[in-house]
Design a protein around this motif. Structure first.
Motif, PDB file in Angstrom:
ATOM      1  N   GLN A  13      29.255  73.566  49.427  1.00 43.78           N
ATOM      2  CA  GLN A  13      28.541  74.194  47.557  1.00 43.78           C
ATOM      3  C   GLN A  13      27.191  73.786  48.273  1.00 43.78           C
ATOM      4  OE1 GLN A  13      30.221  74.734  45.206  1.00 43.78           O
ATOM      5  NE2 GLN A  13      32.479  74.070  46.435  1.00 43.78           N
ATOM      6  N   SER A 122      29.131  78.122  48.922  1.00 44.57           N
ATOM      7  CA  SER A 122      29.499  78.537  46.559  1.00 44.57           C
ATOM      8  C   SER A 122      28.456  77.946  46.300  1.00 44.57           C
ATOM      9  CB  SER A 122      30.381  78.646  47.538  1.00 44.57           C
ATOM     10  OG  SER A 122      31.245  77.168  47.299  1.00 44.57           O
ATOM     11  N   SER A 123      28.507  78.577  45.171  1.00 45.43           N
ATOM     12  CA  SER A 123      28.128  78.223  44.132  1.00 45.43           C
ATOM     13  C   SER A 123      28.824  77.217  42.887  1.00 45.43           C
ATOM     14  CB  SER A 123      27.403  79.830  42.878  1.00 45.43           C
ATOM     15  OG  SER A 123      28.056  80.269  43.153  1.00 45.43           O
TER      16      SER A 123
END
Length: 123
Positions: A13, A122-123
């Motif tokens: 993340q 990933s955001s």
């Protein structure tokens, strides 16, 4: 013949940290300037970091300065890339490279490249 094998990639993340490692097989590892490059789909290959053979000086691409740290262990024939505060823009395949050199056009290599390890943020 130099062979380079990367490890440590994965999916994380945004804001997380991840560490990559590269194992060098061949002779005289300590005599090589080593580095990392990366390439994202649809983008040109980008210089990430380099560590010099003689004095261990480090160099970084502008986009990773202050967040990534390259190191080497001449006794183990390895280099590492510690990545912190990862961003989605860091998503790419990361390549370990030997014999890196700074040219007038930017950083490049006269040596070998590993197969690469994928990092996905990933955001």
């Amino acid at each position: 013949q130099v062979q380079l094998v990367e490890s440590g990639g994965g999916s994380v993340q945004a804001g997380d940290s991840l560490s990559l490692a590269c194992t060098f097989t061949g002779r005289n590892f300590a005599t090589y300037n080593m580095g990392w490059f990366r390439q994202a789909p649809g983008h040109e290959r980008e210089f990430v970091a380099a560590i010099m053979r003689n004095d261990g000086r480090t160099h970084y691409g502008d986009s990773v300065k202050g967040r990534f740290a390259i190191s080497r262990d001449n006794a183990k024939n390895t280099i590492s890339l510690q990545m912190t505060n990862l961003k989605p823009d860091d998503t790419a395949k990361y390549f370990c490279v030997s014999d890196v050199v700074e040219l007038s056009s930017g950083w490049g290599s006269f040596g070998s490249w590993g197969q690469g390890t994928q990092v996905t943020v990933s955001s």
